[in-house]
Design an enzyme around this catalytic site. Sequence first.
Site, PDB file in Angstrom:
ATOM      1  N   ASP A  98      20.351  14.637  41.241  1.00 27.12           N
ATOM      2  CA  ASP A  98      19.421  14.992  40.140  1.00 27.12           C
ATOM      3  C   ASP A  98      20.020  15.987  39.147  1.00 27.12           C
ATOM      4  O   ASP A  98      19.344  16.646  38.396  1.00 27.12           O
ATOM      5  CB  ASP A  98      18.043  15.579  40.599  1.00 27.12           C
ATOM      6  CG  ASP A  98      18.366  16.934  41.369  1.00 27.12           C
ATOM      7  OD1 ASP A  98      19.681  17.157  41.813  1.00 27.12           O
ATOM      8  OD2 ASP A  98      17.313  17.896  41.452  1.00 27.12           O
ATOM      9  N   ASP A 156      21.212  27.030  51.628  1.00 32.12           N
ATOM     10  CA  ASP A 156      21.634  27.916  50.343  1.00 32.12           C
ATOM     11  C   ASP A 156      21.490  29.504  50.693  1.00 32.12           C
ATOM     12  O   ASP A 156      22.189  30.352  50.314  1.00 32.12           O
ATOM     13  CB  ASP A 156      20.883  27.399  49.147  1.00 32.12           C
ATOM     14  CG  ASP A 156      19.312  27.001  49.159  1.00 32.12           C
ATOM     15  OD1 ASP A 156      18.902  27.094  50.350  1.00 32.12           O
ATOM     16  OD2 ASP A 156      18.872  26.706  48.249  1.00 32.12           O
TER      17      ASP A 156
END
Length: 424
Positions: free
Chosen positions: A191, A268
């Site tokens: 994306d 993350d």
Amino acid sequence: MRRKHLVGVVVVIFLTWNVLMYYMLVSRNPGKVGAVSVQDQLRNLQGDIQRQLSHNSDLLQQLQKLDKEIRRTPHPIDTNSVVLPILLIACDRTTVSRSLDLLLKYNPNKKRFPIIVSQDCGHKPTADVIQRYVSEHGIQHIKHPNTTDIKLPWPQRKFQGYYKLSRHYKWALNQVFHTFNYSAVIIVEDDLDVSPDFYEYFSATFPVLHQDPSLWCVSAWNDNGKVGMVSDEADLLYRTDFFPGLGWMLEKSTWLEIGPKWPDAFWDDWMRHPDQRKGRACIRPEICRTSTFGKKGVSKGLFFEKHLKFIKLNDKFVPFTKKDLTYLQKDKYEQYFMKLVKDTPEVTVSEAMSGHKSNMKALKIIYSTKDEFKSTAKKLGIMDDFKAGVPRVAYNGVVSFMYRGQRIYLAPPSNWKGYDPKWS
């Protein structure tokens, strides 16, 4: 890997030596049992083995110390021509075509920057789109072999997507580094748009990353990179203690370190923990080299409407490979950047917002507590959260951004002792 195998071989040799010593000592002088008691022989044998084990242990520690020193020393590779594959993480977005179109459009050398799409989810319409690029443009399409749901206790089931994403990342990165044997990788997701100088940026920063052990990644992302909050200096780069992600590069040596302990979910945030970061920094730009168009995803559009859709994507080509980027090396950067912050006039947040000192190039606002930082950040419109005690984009506690056309440094006091992981 060869160094790791070497240490392993040495360990095996030592253990084999100990076994041989044992049998040699047991079998020596078998006819003299009457002269020396069995207890005395066993005591002598135990002492000999313990001395040999102690000696072997000392040698092994020396070898392990040498191995760590070797790992910290960059390999002598040609950093200007090393292959930097693009790993595109995909799932069920047929709009992956948008990302691929830009990656192909700006790719200056398909041999140096081969594109690998790693797909999870088993979504056939998305797979069909990717396969079209395989046949027409020669990209590589690999598929995660395990698309099953992960068994989770009830409270964690709502995070199923995060668990699957972390599993996919680990598999895909293992493919890049262990199956395809690349030395580094640039990771994007399905994306992301990329800038015209996306490849130029990573080409130029790879040598800096490779040669500076205080760096562990290069990112294309600025968390405070919204329109109006960045300058027009498209060539301005920073060091940051905050792992940005969203288009990032790492080396195989780093993956060998973190891959074996890769988390089950929320990879993350895990990367941002002190146990992984170990005081290392990333390089990040003033103006983003990626931007996201994906409102749909595991985060269910979190931050997109409020923040992500306002991120400014660089539209100017900066010839980074023709620039001297050695100023990003730790010693040079800290001398330059921290002096810059120190010499900047200090004001209150009210003074900065009033515009009474807009004639000055830059202003500095001091924060001493977590609440002071969050209050100031909200007033000035920047991200106010912490991860493991580190504010987004911060370096040595300093957050740099633009406010109404003026550079602002939101900085800790001069006696700052470092990040507090409890500020999260």
